[in-house]
Design an enzyme around this catalytic site. Sequence first.
Site, PDB file in Angstrom:
ATOM      1  N   GLY A   9     -53.626 -32.171 -27.068  1.00  0.00           N
ATOM      2  CA  GLY A   9     -52.285 -32.473 -27.591  1.00  0.00           C
ATOM      3  C   GLY A   9     -52.374 -32.492 -29.105  1.00  0.00           C
ATOM      4  O   GLY A   9     -53.112 -33.295 -29.673  1.00  0.00           O
ATOM      5  N   GLY A  11     -49.690 -32.767 -31.182  1.00  0.00           N
ATOM      6  CA  GLY A  11     -48.365 -33.149 -31.693  1.00  0.00           C
ATOM      7  C   GLY A  11     -48.428 -34.273 -32.695  1.00  0.00           C
ATOM      8  O   GLY A  11     -49.398 -34.415 -33.449  1.00  0.00           O
ATOM      9  N   GLN A  12     -47.413 -35.130 -32.653  1.00  0.00           N
ATOM     10  CA  GLN A  12     -47.297 -36.180 -33.667  1.00  0.00           C
ATOM     11  C   GLN A  12     -48.511 -37.101 -33.652  1.00  0.00           C
ATOM     12  O   GLN A  12     -49.086 -37.438 -34.681  1.00  0.00           O
ATOM     13  CB  GLN A  12     -46.024 -36.991 -33.396  1.00  0.00           C
ATOM     14  N   GLY A  14     -51.407 -36.476 -31.941  1.00  0.00           N
ATOM     15  CA  GLY A  14     -52.626 -35.659 -32.015  1.00  0.00           C
ATOM     16  C   GLY A  14     -53.022 -35.298 -33.426  1.00  0.00           C
ATOM     17  O   GLY A  14     -54.199 -35.400 -33.798  1.00  0.00           O
ATOM     18  N   ARG A  90     -40.054 -45.281 -20.659  1.00  0.00           N
ATOM     19  CA  ARG A  90     -41.329 -44.558 -20.533  1.00  0.00           C
ATOM     20  C   ARG A  90     -41.426 -43.933 -19.138  1.00  0.00           C
ATOM     21  O   ARG A  90     -41.938 -42.830 -18.952  1.00  0.00           O
ATOM     22  CB  ARG A  90     -42.498 -45.501 -20.789  1.00  0.00           C
ATOM     23  N   ASN A 122     -47.525 -41.195 -21.923  1.00  0.00           N
ATOM     24  CA  ASN A 122     -46.700 -42.147 -21.150  1.00  0.00           C
ATOM     25  C   ASN A 122     -46.150 -41.512 -19.876  1.00  0.00           C
ATOM     26  O   ASN A 122     -46.027 -40.286 -19.806  1.00  0.00           O
ATOM     27  CB  ASN A 122     -45.491 -42.574 -22.004  1.00  0.00           C
ATOM     28  N   HIS A 177     -47.900 -51.295 -20.173  1.00  0.00           N
ATOM     29  CA  HIS A 177     -47.286 -50.878 -21.443  1.00  0.00           C
ATOM     30  C   HIS A 177     -45.794 -50.705 -21.204  1.00  0.00           C
ATOM     31  O   HIS A 177     -45.295 -49.593 -21.060  1.00  0.00           O
ATOM     32  CB  HIS A 177     -47.924 -49.565 -21.905  1.00  0.00           C
TER      33      HIS A 177
HETATM   34  O1  TXD Z   1     -49.082 -46.599 -26.597  1.00  0.00           O
HETATM   35  C1  TXD Z   1     -48.926 -45.518 -26.009  1.00  0.00           C
HETATM   36  N1  TXD Z   1     -49.772 -45.137 -25.032  1.00  0.00           N
HETATM   37  C2  TXD Z   1     -47.755 -44.626 -26.390  1.00  0.00           C
HETATM   38  C3  TXD Z   1     -47.967 -43.204 -25.922  1.00  0.00           C
HETATM   39  C4  TXD Z   1     -47.385 -44.723 -27.803  1.00  0.00           C
HETATM   40  C5  TXD Z   1     -46.582 -43.726 -28.343  1.00  0.00           C
HETATM   41  C6  TXD Z   1     -46.363 -42.406 -27.686  1.00  0.00           C
HETATM   42  N2  TXD Z   1     -46.874 -42.345 -26.349  1.00  0.00           N
HETATM   43  C7  TXD Z   1     -46.857 -41.059 -25.641  1.00  0.00           C
HETATM   44  O2  TXD Z   1     -47.839 -40.146 -26.150  1.00  0.00           O
HETATM   45  C8  TXD Z   1     -45.575 -40.292 -25.711  1.00  0.00           C
HETATM   46  O3  TXD Z   1     -44.571 -40.887 -24.889  1.00  0.00           O
HETATM   47  C9  TXD Z   1     -46.040 -38.945 -25.208  1.00  0.00           C
HETATM   48  O4  TXD Z   1     -46.101 -38.968 -23.803  1.00  0.00           O
HETATM   49  C10 TXD Z   1     -47.453 -38.826 -25.779  1.00  0.00           C
HETATM   50  C11 TXD Z   1     -47.543 -37.936 -26.978  1.00  0.00           C
HETATM   51  O5  TXD Z   1     -46.629 -38.352 -27.946  1.00  0.00           O
HETATM   52  P1  TXD Z   1     -46.401 -37.416 -29.252  1.00  0.00           P
HETATM   53  O6  TXD Z   1     -45.434 -38.123 -30.126  1.00  0.00           O
HETATM   54  O7  TXD Z   1     -47.719 -36.987 -29.807  1.00  0.00           O
HETATM   55  O8  TXD Z   1     -45.675 -36.157 -28.579  1.00  0.00           O
HETATM   56  P2  TXD Z   1     -45.532 -34.665 -29.189  1.00  0.00           P
HETATM   57  O9  TXD Z   1     -45.438 -34.729 -30.669  1.00  0.00           O
HETATM   58  O10 TXD Z   1     -44.444 -34.002 -28.386  1.00  0.00           O
HETATM   59  O11 TXD Z   1     -46.945 -33.992 -28.825  1.00  0.00           O
HETATM   60  C12 TXD Z   1     -47.289 -33.708 -27.504  1.00  0.00           C
HETATM   61  C13 TXD Z   1     -48.150 -32.458 -27.522  1.00  0.00           C
HETATM   62  C14 TXD Z   1     -47.348 -31.202 -27.957  1.00  0.00           C
HETATM   63  O12 TXD Z   1     -48.012 -30.570 -29.029  1.00  0.00           O
HETATM   64  C15 TXD Z   1     -47.337 -30.333 -26.701  1.00  0.00           C
HETATM   65  O13 TXD Z   1     -47.360 -28.951 -26.977  1.00  0.00           O
HETATM   66  C16 TXD Z   1     -48.646 -30.778 -26.062  1.00  0.00           C
HETATM   67  O14 TXD Z   1     -48.641 -32.175 -26.215  1.00  0.00           O
HETATM   68  N3  TXD Z   1     -48.767 -30.419 -24.657  1.00  0.00           N
HETATM   69  C17 TXD Z   1     -49.917 -30.043 -24.089  1.00  0.00           C
HETATM   70  N4  TXD Z   1     -51.158 -29.937 -24.629  1.00  0.00           N
HETATM   71  C18 TXD Z   1     -52.116 -29.520 -23.769  1.00  0.00           C
HETATM   72  N5  TXD Z   1     -51.916 -29.217 -22.451  1.00  0.00           N
HETATM   73  C19 TXD Z   1     -50.677 -29.326 -21.916  1.00  0.00           C
HETATM   74  N6  TXD Z   1     -50.470 -29.020 -20.598  1.00  0.00           N
HETATM   75  C20 TXD Z   1     -49.608 -29.759 -22.745  1.00  0.00           C
HETATM   76  N7  TXD Z   1     -48.286 -29.970 -22.539  1.00  0.00           N
HETATM   77  C21 TXD Z   1     -47.786 -30.379 -23.717  1.00  0.00           C
END
Ligand code: TXD
Length: 313
Positions: A9, A11-12, A14, A90, A122, A177
Site C-alpha cells: 500500500g 497511499g497516504q 504507506g 470503519r 480497516n 479499534h
Molecule cells: O489505526 C488504524 N488501523 C487506521 C487504519 C488508521 C487510519 C487509516 N486506517 C486504514 O488504513 C484506512 O481505513 C485504510 O483501510 C487503510 C489505508 O489508509 P490510507 O489513508 O493509506 O488509504 P489510501 O491513501 O487510499 O492508500 C491505500 C493504498 C492505495 O495506494 C491503493 O492503491 C492500495 O492501497 N491498494 C493495494 N495495494 C496492494 N494490493 C492491493 N490489492 C491493493 N488495493 C489497494
Amino acid sequence: MRKKIALVGAGQIGQNLAMLAAQKELGDIVILDVPSYVNMAKGKALDLMEMAPHGNYDANITATGDYKDIKGADVVIVTAGKPREAGMTREDLLNVNIKIITDVAAGVKQHAPEAFCIIVTNPLDAMVYCFHKLTGFSKRQVVGMAGTLDTARWRSFIAMELGVSVEDVAGTVLGGHGPDMVPLPRLTTVGGVPLCEIAAKEVIDRLLTRTREAGTEIVKLFGKGSAFFSPAWSAIAMAESYLKDKRRVLPCAALCEGEYGVKGLFIGVPCLISSKGVEKIFEIKLTDEEKAQLAKTVSSVTKTVEETRTVSV
Ligand code: TXD
C-alpha cells in the site's frame, strides 16, 4: 546486511511509513501497490531517495507491483485498502477491504512467510483476524496497529487539555479499534500523578469521547480519507521495536487465546514487541466497570469478524 521492510500500500499512510522508516534507517524499503498505481509508488520511492541527502539516511527505496519483490522481507506493513469517507464507519469498509486483504495475504504468504506482519487496514480487528487466518502464520508474527494510535490520541488530548508535555502522559487503550474502545483513565498518569487526581470527571469523560471519536473527527474534516501521519508513526513504533529488539510494551491488536477472557480474537492489549514478534501479552486486573466496557468492545469485534464469514471473496 540491512533489514528489508515491505510496505503493501503506497497511499497516504504507506508513503509516510516509507519516509519514517527511511529517516530511522530501519532498512531497505520495498513499496508494493497495484499495477494501476505502481508508477505513483515508484515516483514516491524515487522522491524519497532524492530526499536522502537532507535526511542523511542510507536506504534503498524501491517500488513494485509484483509480490516477488518483497521476497524475504523481515517486516511487512499492510495499508492496502480503502479508507473511510465522511459518514462511513470503519465496518462499512469490510466488503471491499476483505477482498484486498485476501489478495495481500496470498502474496505475503508466498513471498515473505517469515515476516513480522503489521496490519493497518480497516476494519482493523477483522482485517488482522482474516490476514492471520488466511496466511496460517503464527500468532507471534501477526499484529494489528490500532491501540498504539488510539493511545497516542488519548495522551495527546490529555496533554492539550492540561497544558503539559505529551512525553509525561502515560496510559493505554484496550479493545477494538472503534467507538467502544477502552481507554483506562484509572491507569493514566501525568508525570506519575494519577489523571483522576488532577482532572475532573467531566473533563476526563470529554477526553474519553474525543479519543473514541478521534478517527471520525479527522475523516469529517477531510471529507474523504482518514488520518495518516499518526497511524504511520504508530505502525513504525511497532516495526522498530521488532527490528531493533527494543522490547517495547505497546497496545496492539494481538490474538488472545484466553487472555482477558477472550478466545480466538484479535483485540488491543498491552504487548511486548521484541525480535520474536508478539513475545508476551500483559494482563491487567480490571475493575468490574472496565471489564464490562471490554466485553462491549469484544462483542463489537466478534460481530464484525462474524460478518467476514458471510463475505464471498
Ligand atoms: O489505526 C488504524 N488501523 C487506521 C487504519 C488508521 C487510519 C487509516 N486506517 C486504514 O488504513 C484506512 O481505513 C485504510 O483501510 C487503510 C489505508 O489508509 P490510507 O489513508 O493509506 O488509504 P489510501 O491513501 O487510499 O492508500 C491505500 C493504498 C492505495 O495506494 C491503493 O492503491 C492500495 O492501497 N491498494 C493495494 N495495494 C496492494 N494490493 C492491493 N490489492 C491493493 N488495493 C489497494
